[in-house]
Design an enzyme around this catalytic site. Structure first.
Site, mmCIF file in Angstrom:
data_model
loop_
_atom_site.group_PDB
_atom_site.id
_atom_site.type_symbol
_atom_site.label_atom_id
_atom_site.label_comp_id
_atom_site.label_asym_id
_atom_site.label_seq_id
_atom_site.Cartn_x
_atom_site.Cartn_y
_atom_site.Cartn_z
ATOM 1 N N ARG A 266 3.312 6.131 8.995
ATOM 2 C CA ARG A 266 1.990 5.784 8.479
ATOM 3 C C ARG A 266 1.963 4.371 7.901
ATOM 4 O O ARG A 266 0.959 3.662 8.020
ATOM 5 C CB ARG A 266 1.556 6.794 7.412
ATOM 6 N N ASP B 54 -10.457 11.814 5.856
ATOM 7 C CA ASP B 54 -10.112 12.934 4.993
ATOM 8 C C ASP B 54 -11.188 13.243 3.963
ATOM 9 O O ASP B 54 -11.278 14.373 3.479
ATOM 10 C CB ASP B 54 -8.792 12.660 4.269
ATOM 11 N N GLU C 157 -10.020 -1.224 -2.147
ATOM 12 C CA GLU C 157 -8.907 -0.290 -2.282
ATOM 13 C C GLU C 157 -8.513 -0.213 -3.754
ATOM 14 O O GLU C 157 -8.398 -1.241 -4.429
ATOM 15 C CB GLU C 157 -7.727 -0.756 -1.427
ATOM 16 N N GLN C 158 -8.306 1.020 -4.259
ATOM 17 C CA GLN C 158 -8.010 1.164 -5.676
ATOM 18 C C GLN C 158 -6.594 0.747 -6.061
ATOM 19 O O GLN C 158 -6.352 0.343 -7.199
ATOM 20 C CB GLN C 158 -8.256 2.600 -6.122
ATOM 21 N N TYR D 256 11.224 13.015 14.301
ATOM 22 C CA TYR D 256 11.197 12.002 15.358
ATOM 23 C C TYR D 256 11.518 10.636 14.752
ATOM 24 O O TYR D 256 11.391 10.430 13.544
ATOM 25 C CB TYR D 256 9.832 11.956 16.057
#
Length: 393
Positions: A107, A293, A33-34, A216
């Site tokens: 998220r 993505d 992960e960057q 929500y």
């Protein structure tokens, strides 16, 4: 297939899901992960039944579920009059119909659950502050290069580095994200700040001329997530660009009082341009494959972006486990996933025309929603919600 680890570029939802899937099939994984830490600053997300099944197949549902919220219903409302156009109950009948529940979460909470599950698995090595820049393939391995000049050797590379993927060009050529003429805003606030006029236990979609709003509760009822989509354009400055004070309410004049009060409630908003990817010529090349993505970024109007990445991870790891020839396994994964993700992309683009209708078209839409009822609405989502880990794609 050799015993070299799989290398994953990207420690977001798709990358961590791919790591879990591969590890559950006995493949060691090194993930890079960057960023300095595993973090997710995006908006909330809706975890439909297909997403729940994917998380269960990846062994991560138990780590994610505690931070999810069980909403009572989905409401569709007219943003000008406030009228309730459609109500979908999400209780026992819904779960019996689709074989899994519907949840909402932030998220950041989903990512935290995936990280927790990955750290429990000794086959997964997690690395931060390592930005992948390219992949170079040899006959029996592939080498992942990093911005600091170092590299890592592995059996294959999974590029899960997002819509701005640095590795995509090596697989599919120079394909850029396509702006879709919409500006997305996100606001997050404590649940106690939600105006009493708002039914905070529901997922609510407000339809407005040239815009729509979704909200929500998230984070096990601690916070409230509001996302606004308004027709317009912005330069791409990433997810962390703050909106100007009062920008969101000012851009939605004439909405009903309940919605107006809600839009004034968040202390701050972030904004970014809505974009997706056109169809790529290919997702895989030799021992390198795109996921999430990086392969099929979509507008969020079907609430399936993150869930499609989870499904990708399940199918990719399954094909790798079943096929000894890695390039063939990655081609099979691509062939299985392409039709489904392309359909999600296409229908997501089309939803903005329905959500943002004006005048006579909006009146006809509202009438159709009232007459159709919840069963018809759910029927249109059957093809999404009924996906299982054993499905073809």
């Amino acid at each position: 297939m050799d015993d070299h680890p799989f290398l994953i570029a990207g420690g977001g939802i798709g990358g961590l899901a791919a790591a879990l899937g591969l590890a559950r099939h006995g493949r060691p994984v090194r993930l890079f992960e960057q960023a300095q830490t595993f973090e997710e600053v995006g908006a909330g997300l809706q975890m439909s039944p297909n997403g729940v099944r994917a998380l269960k197949a990846l062994g991560a549902w138990d780590a994610v579920e505690p931070s999810c919220v069980i909403p009572s219903e989905i409401h569709v409302r007219d943003g000008l009059s406030g009228a309730l156009l459609q109500r979908i109950r999400l209780g026992k009948t819904f779960e019996e119909r689709f074989g899994a529940p519907y949840r909402v979460c932030h998220r950041a909470d989903l990512l935290a659950g995936l990280v927790t599950a990955a750290r429990r698995n000794f086959a997964i090595e997690l690395n931060t502050a390592r930005r992948a820049t390219g992949a170079e393939e040899a006959a029996d391995h592939v080498r992942l290069a990093f911005a600091d000049g170092a590299s890592a050797r592995g059996a294959g590379v999974i590029a899960a580095d997002g819509i701005r993927s640095a590795l995509r060009a090596g697989v599919a050529g120079d394909v850029k994200a396509t702006p879709r003429g919409v500006i997305l805003y996100r606001g997050l606030m404590a649940l106690q700040r939600v105006p009493p006029e708002i039914e905070a236990d529901c997922v609510t979609l407000w339809l407005c001329p040239g815009a729509h709003v979704v909200h929500y509760p998230v984070s096990n009822w601690r916070n409230f997530n509001v996302v606004v989509a308004i027709e317009g354009s912005l330069p791409d400055e990433g997810w962390k660009t703050p909106a100007h004070s009062g920008e969101v309410p000012r851009r939605l004049p004439g909405v009903c009082e309940e919605l107006s009060l809600l839009l004034a409630a968040p202390a701050s908003w972030m904004r970014w341009p809505g974009a997706d990817l056109p169809a790529l010529p290919q997702w895989s090349k030799g021992r390198v494959a795109l996921l999430g993505d990086a392969a099929h970024a979509t507008l969020p109007f079907l609430a399936q972006g993150a869930v499609m990445a989870l499904e990708d991870a399940v199918v990719l790891s399954r094909e790798v486990a079943q096929t000894a020839d890695l390039p063939a396994a990655l081609r099979s994964y691509e062939g299985l996933r392409r039709p489904r993700t392309a359909r999600v992309q296409d229908q997501s683009r089309g939803m903005s025309r329905i959500y943002h209708a004006q005048g006579v078209v909006a009146l006809a839409r509202n009438l159709a929603l009232r007459l159709a009822g919840p069963s018809h609405a759910l029927g249109r989502l059957e093809w999404i919600y009924r996906w299982t880990p054993e499905s073809a794609g």
